[in-house]
Design an enzyme around this catalytic site. Structure first.
Site, short mmCIF file in Angstrom:
data_model
loop_
_atom_site.label_atom_id
_atom_site.label_comp_id
_atom_site.label_asym_id
_atom_site.label_seq_id
_atom_site.Cartn_x
_atom_site.Cartn_y
_atom_site.Cartn_z
N CYS A 1 4.10 -23.24 28.26
CA CYS A 1 4.21 -24.14 27.01
C CYS A 1 4.46 -25.49 27.38
O CYS A 1 3.95 -26.34 26.76
CB CYS A 1 5.16 -23.41 26.07
SG CYS A 1 6.77 -23.12 27.03
N GLU B 1 10.11 -22.17 19.32
CA GLU B 1 9.66 -22.87 20.76
C GLU B 1 8.21 -22.77 20.61
O GLU B 1 7.38 -21.78 20.89
CB GLU B 1 10.44 -22.25 21.73
CG GLU B 1 10.67 -23.23 23.20
CD GLU B 1 9.25 -22.93 23.87
OE1 GLU B 1 8.28 -23.25 23.76
OE2 GLU B 1 9.46 -22.15 25.00
N GLU C 1 -3.63 -27.97 22.66
CA GLU C 1 -3.02 -27.37 23.67
C GLU C 1 -4.22 -26.29 24.26
O GLU C 1 -4.73 -25.36 23.28
CB GLU C 1 -1.94 -26.46 23.31
CG GLU C 1 -1.09 -25.79 24.33
CD GLU C 1 -0.08 -24.93 23.86
OE1 GLU C 1 0.11 -24.50 22.58
OE2 GLU C 1 1.21 -25.22 24.57
N LYS D 1 10.24 -7.95 19.00
CA LYS D 1 8.69 -7.79 19.13
C LYS D 1 8.02 -8.64 20.20
O LYS D 1 7.88 -9.77 20.03
CB LYS D 1 8.12 -8.22 17.75
CG LYS D 1 6.49 -7.82 17.62
CD LYS D 1 5.87 -8.52 16.68
CE LYS D 1 4.49 -9.23 17.20
NZ LYS D 1 3.93 -9.05 18.45
P1 NAI Z 1 0.38 -16.24 18.60
O1 NAI Z 1 1.16 -17.45 18.32
O2 NAI Z 1 -0.46 -15.85 17.89
O3 NAI Z 1 1.32 -15.03 19.42
C1 NAI Z 1 2.57 -15.20 19.89
C2 NAI Z 1 3.35 -14.13 18.88
O4 NAI Z 1 3.33 -14.13 17.59
C3 NAI Z 1 2.86 -12.70 19.37
O5 NAI Z 1 3.94 -11.68 19.55
C4 NAI Z 1 2.15 -12.48 18.21
O6 NAI Z 1 2.09 -11.06 17.91
C5 NAI Z 1 2.96 -13.07 17.19
N1 NAI Z 1 2.26 -13.40 16.04
C6 NAI Z 1 0.97 -13.51 15.71
N2 NAI Z 1 0.71 -13.77 14.37
C7 NAI Z 1 1.87 -13.82 13.71
C8 NAI Z 1 2.15 -13.78 12.43
N3 NAI Z 1 1.20 -14.14 11.09
N4 NAI Z 1 3.50 -13.56 12.01
C9 NAI Z 1 4.58 -13.49 13.00
N5 NAI Z 1 4.21 -13.29 14.16
C10 NAI Z 1 3.01 -13.54 14.67
O7 NAI Z 1 -0.21 -16.93 20.12
P2 NAI Z 1 -1.54 -16.49 20.84
O8 NAI Z 1 -2.57 -16.23 19.78
O9 NAI Z 1 -1.28 -15.39 21.62
O10 NAI Z 1 -2.18 -17.68 21.49
C11 NAI Z 1 -2.86 -18.54 20.76
C12 NAI Z 1 -2.32 -20.06 21.30
O11 NAI Z 1 -1.02 -20.25 21.15
C13 NAI Z 1 -2.33 -20.26 22.78
O12 NAI Z 1 -3.90 -20.62 23.22
C14 NAI Z 1 -1.36 -21.40 23.26
O13 NAI Z 1 -1.81 -22.69 22.70
C15 NAI Z 1 -0.46 -20.97 22.05
N6 NAI Z 1 0.85 -20.23 22.63
C16 NAI Z 1 1.92 -20.97 23.12
C17 NAI Z 1 2.81 -20.25 23.80
C18 NAI Z 1 4.13 -21.11 24.07
O14 NAI Z 1 4.89 -20.79 24.86
N7 NAI Z 1 4.56 -22.27 23.08
C19 NAI Z 1 2.82 -19.05 24.11
C20 NAI Z 1 1.63 -18.31 23.64
C21 NAI Z 1 0.84 -19.18 23.02
#
Ligand code: NAI
Ligand code: MG
Length: 512
Positions: free
Chosen positions: A315, A281, A412, A205
């Site tokens: 990240c 991660e 973050e 996904k």
């Molecule tokens: P997110 O964690 O919501 O999204 C990442 C992935 O998880 C996407 O594919 C999303 O569709 C999926 N996802 C979202 N809700 C889910 C659920 N309930 N169950 C399973 N999968 C789910 O991150 P988002 O909203 O895009 O960004 C928010 C914050 O997260 C950012 O500001 C940043 O702080 C952090 N982040 C950290 C990342 C990293 O590389 N460690 C990457 C992206 C975001």
């Protein structure tokens, strides 16, 4: 900006739509874009026939619409992946898996410019970065794990005279990966390459904000010759598709990269469903420690790249910079000058270093963190505002006069926002470095090798960079301490994430 040459089928077929589309990219290239769900080597509509739009963050305009999966599509993809595993993939030997992964890498090399342009269009990262870093790094990841395919093996364990004992490293079967939007092609490679190398099939996904390159890679998997059902890609929303994956009874492993909150919800879903193996991660708030004896110009350049690369959407971003007080003034002047010279704007322009933030939502979140920083008493040295009229650009932002209690030093921000503060002693800076819940990465700048090693050993972080930042290779493990995650990606360590160990005990004559 995007000129659609061919669009959806005429009204006559209201309930269906074309799953392939040709678009002209802003750099003049024409790309075949896939917009359906990829299941059993075919691009198909979602069961509910729903679609959603994907946006170009540099303009805020719609690029195209892609199929929106639901739990029903997850069931179909899991069935395809399970059949593929049981009927075919589990009997394909390592050499052949390696050949297929290398073939995929060849095809990505062939289409490198197109993939890079599509990544830039959907994600907003500078085309130069996509072409020079993201693509080569994703390709080398597929090649690295292609090499492991026929080198995964167990051990013979000596126990007692009348017994023969050995272990096997076996695949989990159906695995899944959920990735974010900051490095779509690289994250796909980090997860898909070891999953397939270890002999699993996958339901993958991508983020709803950047689905296009993952679907393109799916088409290349088919072209490379992966049997149907081995690779399945579902575009859709996290709380629907992601949540259905996390709680699915027939998925045996989920590898996730993204926010801390969603990571925790996946662990909970695993506990409440089938106890699937989970690796995470998650985010970071990484300290970057600069001592007075470091090469100042180099430290400034690395620290700059450490936070502002990829618009701060990293990240492992070095978002807390600690500078030894005797060089603080010199450092801050040079650092500020560097940040003010960043070329920000059209990601397809050859000189652009910083593109937009991924979405309006992220833009607003970052701006609200900046407001909180000001309210809590930090000094806004530069930036803190929108750049340009359209898209989601934020000027490079530096805060000074910060302390570890402030929200901007704890959360973050995931944008081009850095806090710089002073320290006097090693003990003081190590203590401050540890005052967050995260532990993904850290960096140290010094010419004193003894100090560099001692402090690297001391820091609670999955990666420590010495006199550099952001260096990651396919053969070096990556992952977090503390709340930055569970498990390690990349390198030989990744094989542990995608295999389970079987112990075989053979009686050579022990009598009951
Ligand atoms: P997110 O964690 O919501 O999204 C990442 C992935 O998880 C996407 O594919 C999303 O569709 C999926 N996802 C979202 N809700 C889910 C659920 N309930 N169950 C399973 N999968 C789910 O991150 P988002 O909203 O895009 O960004 C928010 C914050 O997260 C950012 O500001 C940043 O702080 C952090 N982040 C950290 C990342 C990293 O590389 N460690 C990457 C992206 C975001
Ligand atoms: Mg997009």
């Amino acid at each position: 900006m995007v000129n659609r040459i061919k669009c959806y089928l005429p009204l006559l077929f209201l309930s269906t739509y074309s799953n392939e589309e040709k678009i002209t990219l802003p750099n003049g290239r024409i790309s075949n874009v896939y917009t359906g769900l990829f299941i059993n080597n075919e691009f198909v509509d979602s069961v509910d026939r729903k679609v959603f739009e994907t946006i170009n963050p540099a303009t805020g305009k719609v690029i195209t619409s892609v199929a929106e999966a639901s739990d029903k599509d997850v069931d179909l993809a899991v069935e395809a992946a399970a059949n593929a595993f049981n009927d075919v993939w589990n009997h394909v030997d390592g050499k052949e898996r390696g050949r297929l992964l290398n073939k995929l890498a060849d095809l990505m090399e062939r289409d490198l410019e197109e993939l890079a342009a599509l990544e830039t269009l959907d994600n907003g990262k500078p085309f130069y970065s996509a072409k020079t870093y993201d693509l080569p790094s994703a390709i080398s990841c597929y090649r690295y794990f292609a090499g492991w395919c026929d080198k995964i093996h167990g051990k013979v364990i000596e126990t007692q005279h009348d017994k023969f004992c050995y272990t096997r490293r076996e695949p989990f079967g159906v695995c899944s990966a959920i990735i974010p939007w900051n490095y779509p092609l690289e994250m796909q490679a980090w997860k898909m390459a070891p999953t397939l190398a270890c002999g699993n099939t996958i339901v993958f996904k991508p983020s709803e904000l950047t689905p296009l390159t993952a679907l393109k890679v799916a088409a290349l998997c088919k072209e490379a010759g992966f049997p149907k059902g081995v690779v399945n890609v579902l575009s859709g929303f996290g709380p629907i598709v992601g949540a259905a994956i996390a709680s699915h009874m027939k998925i045996n492993k989920v590898s996730f990269t993204g926010s801390n909150a969603v990571g925790k919800s996946i662990l909970k879903a695993s506990a409440d469903s089938n106890l699937k193996n989970v690796s995470l991660e998650l985010g970071g708030k990484s300290p970057n420690i600069i001592f007075a004896d470091s090469d100042l110009d180099q430290a400034v350049k690395w620290a700059h790249m450490g936070i502002f690369y990829d618009s701060g959407q990293c990240c492992c971003a070095g978002s807390r910079v600690y500078v030894e007080d005797s060089i603080y003034d010199k450092f801050i002047n040079k650092f500020k000058e560097h940040a003010l010279n960043i070329k920000i704007g059209d990601p397809f322009h050859k000189d652009t270093y910083q593109g937009p933030q991924i979405s309006l939502q992220q833009f607003n979140k970052i701006m609200s963190h900046i407001e909180t920083g000001k309210k809590e008493g930090a000094t806004l040295l530069i930036g803190g505002e929108r750049h340009g009229e359209q898209g989601y650009f934020i000027k490079p932002t530096i805060f000074t006069n910060v302390n570890e209690e402030m929200t901007i030093m704890q959360e973050e921000i995931f944008g081009p926002v850095v806090s710089v503060s002073k320290f006097k002693t090693i003990e003081e800076v190590i203590k401050k470095a540890h005052l967050t819940k995260y532990g993904l990465a850290a960096a140290v700048f010094t010419k004193d090798i003894t100090r560099a090693i001692k402090i690297s050993n001391e820091l609670k972080a999955g990666t420590v960079w010495v006199n550099c930042y952001n260096l990651v290779d396919a053969n070096t493990p990556f992952g977090g301490y503390k709340e930055s995650g569970i498990g390690r990606e990349l390198g030989k360590y990744a094989l542990d994430q995608y295999t389970q160990v079987k112990t075989v005990q053979i009686n050579l004559g022990i009598q009951m």
